[in-house]
Design an enzyme around this catalytic site. Sequence first.
Site, PDB file in Angstrom:
ATOM      1  N   GLU A 148      35.841  30.868  42.250  1.00  0.00           N
ATOM      2  CA  GLU A 148      34.518  31.003  41.618  1.00  0.00           C
ATOM      3  C   GLU A 148      33.712  29.715  41.746  1.00  0.00           C
ATOM      4  O   GLU A 148      32.507  29.732  41.982  1.00  0.00           O
ATOM      5  CB  GLU A 148      34.678  31.373  40.146  1.00  0.00           C
ATOM      6  CG  GLU A 148      35.245  32.757  39.938  1.00  0.00           C
ATOM      7  CD  GLU A 148      35.602  32.992  38.480  1.00  0.00           C
ATOM      8  OE1 GLU A 148      34.907  33.760  37.815  1.00  0.00           O
ATOM      9  OE2 GLU A 148      36.583  32.393  38.000  1.00  0.00           O
ATOM     10  N   LYS A 154      45.563  37.623  31.636  1.00  0.00           N
ATOM     11  CA  LYS A 154      44.613  37.249  32.680  1.00  0.00           C
ATOM     12  C   LYS A 154      45.031  36.066  33.536  1.00  0.00           C
ATOM     13  O   LYS A 154      45.693  35.147  33.088  1.00  0.00           O
ATOM     14  CB  LYS A 154      43.244  36.944  32.048  1.00  0.00           C
ATOM     15  CG  LYS A 154      42.599  38.206  31.522  1.00  0.00           C
ATOM     16  CD  LYS A 154      41.154  37.980  31.201  1.00  0.00           C
ATOM     17  CE  LYS A 154      40.327  37.950  32.468  1.00  0.00           C
ATOM     18  NZ  LYS A 154      38.927  37.677  32.157  1.00  0.00           N
ATOM     19  N   HIS A 189      29.248  47.788  53.351  1.00  0.00           N
ATOM     20  CA  HIS A 189      28.643  48.080  52.029  1.00  0.00           C
ATOM     21  C   HIS A 189      29.694  47.999  50.904  1.00  0.00           C
ATOM     22  O   HIS A 189      29.546  48.638  49.869  1.00  0.00           O
ATOM     23  CB  HIS A 189      27.983  49.459  51.979  1.00  0.00           C
ATOM     24  CG  HIS A 189      27.095  49.749  53.153  1.00  0.00           C
ATOM     25  ND1 HIS A 189      25.742  49.527  53.138  1.00  0.00           N
ATOM     26  CD2 HIS A 189      27.388  50.238  54.382  1.00  0.00           C
ATOM     27  CE1 HIS A 189      25.224  49.880  54.311  1.00  0.00           C
ATOM     28  NE2 HIS A 189      26.216  50.306  55.093  1.00  0.00           N
ATOM     29  N   SER A 223      43.690  32.753  30.520  1.00  0.00           N
ATOM     30  CA  SER A 223      42.655  32.848  29.500  1.00  0.00           C
ATOM     31  C   SER A 223      43.254  32.376  28.185  1.00  0.00           C
ATOM     32  O   SER A 223      44.435  32.595  27.911  1.00  0.00           O
ATOM     33  CB  SER A 223      42.188  34.291  29.377  1.00  0.00           C
ATOM     34  OG  SER A 223      41.695  34.525  28.077  1.00  0.00           O
TER      35      SER A 223
END
Length: 466
Positions: free
Chosen positions: A296, A289, A162, A283
């Site tokens: 992704e 970042k 979970h 970024s």
Amino acid sequence: MSDKKASNQMWGGRFASGPAAIMEAINASIGFDRKLYAQDIRGSVAHSQMLAHTGIISSEDQLKIEDGLNTILREIEDGRFEFSTRLEDIHMNIEARLAELIGPAAGRLHTARSRNDQVAVDFRLWVKDEFHRVAAALKGLIAAFLERAEEHAGTVMPGFTHLQTAQPVTFGHHCMAYVEMFSRDLSRVTDAIERMNESPLGAAALAGTGFPIDRQMTAEKLGFREPTRNSLDSVSDRDYALEFLSVAAISATHLSRLAEEIVIWSTPQFGFVRLSDSFSTGSSIMPQKKNPDAAELVRAKTGRVTGHLVGLLTVMKGLPLTYSKDMQEDKEAVFDAAETLDLMLAAMTGMVGDMQINDQAMKKAAGSGYSTATDLADWLVRVLGIPFREAHHVTGRAVALAEEKKVGLEKLTLDDLRSIHDGITDDIFSVLSVQNSVKSRTSFGGTAPAEVRKQIRYWKKRLAKA
Ligand code: ARG
């Protein structure tokens, strides 16, 4: 703008050209099936050799045909071939060029053959080659995981259910879970190749042919185990394409799960892994970042691959035997899924090999969330002979106490623990560390480093044979 004369008044408004041009546009497959040129030429060479061998055409004509086909192969490979939409597909483009090159002998090539068995054999050859490419790529990915697993057989990390910390495991064990998954994908590829390894060439349009052809011979020349056994099925079967897409969709799903884990692990909050610059981007406005774009995109591209599987299943589901033009829609789905999967596998193999593992962050997280609570309960069962259900209850109270005192289980005092159950002794602390917890899970397939190393040896040996 639109040519009203040529285009139909009622439905041709959006088209600048007449029905013939619209028909050509919807009918032509040369835009994508040109990818099959090498397979088409291979199939035709084998077919012509068989026709000469069986005396259906003369050896002189066969030589001219084979020469001409080889010239066409070079023209296509050098980018000198002119593909024409008017000629619909790769088969007719090549045949028309052959006629230009060698004259009337070209017309004999299509004896005892139809575009129906021709496209079936071309596409099978292509899918089979792609299956082999996927197998090689899967082996590369598995090898990358085996290497990381070996390096990190003893690196503890939290195991999750979970996405909640459950029990400590090792990163090596986690890597080996992916070895299992991708090895299953590999075995699906091997199975699928075995099933599709039959030549449909010679089924002709659908009913076979009256010419004395030798299907065994063409099957052998093209590297198939044997010819297919039913001419109707030969030209209407696209199972191999569906199986490719199924294998691809399952494998893509595995890659997507891995991608998701990498996305989570590389957040500053987790900090389990650091992606190399080659597989992440910065970024444009937030200098701190480092985004896991490659992961992704692997996750996202799974949608395309699965979409193609559903797409082709839907194309096939209402088709009567045998060939229908609907089946021309099989190619773009398979080509795109193949290209996508190849890229996903390459990107993931790169990422797995490249990512830096933060052992410290993993170890720290492994100890949080009372991950050794099960070890405590198991100790109560093993040492004090308490039934597991009761031990579970006692452990629950220990966790509640630790929560109240805002400490880990291993930081509770012996008195704390004895206030919950007076049979508890000092010995219990030996199972409360994550290291010991992991070491104790020695059951077959468990996370103990020794067990993980055993599984690594097993897979290395097995894959060396594959
Ligand atoms: N371009 C066609 C396809 O990919 C080739 C087979 C055409 N056969 C036919 N009977 N029209 O399916």
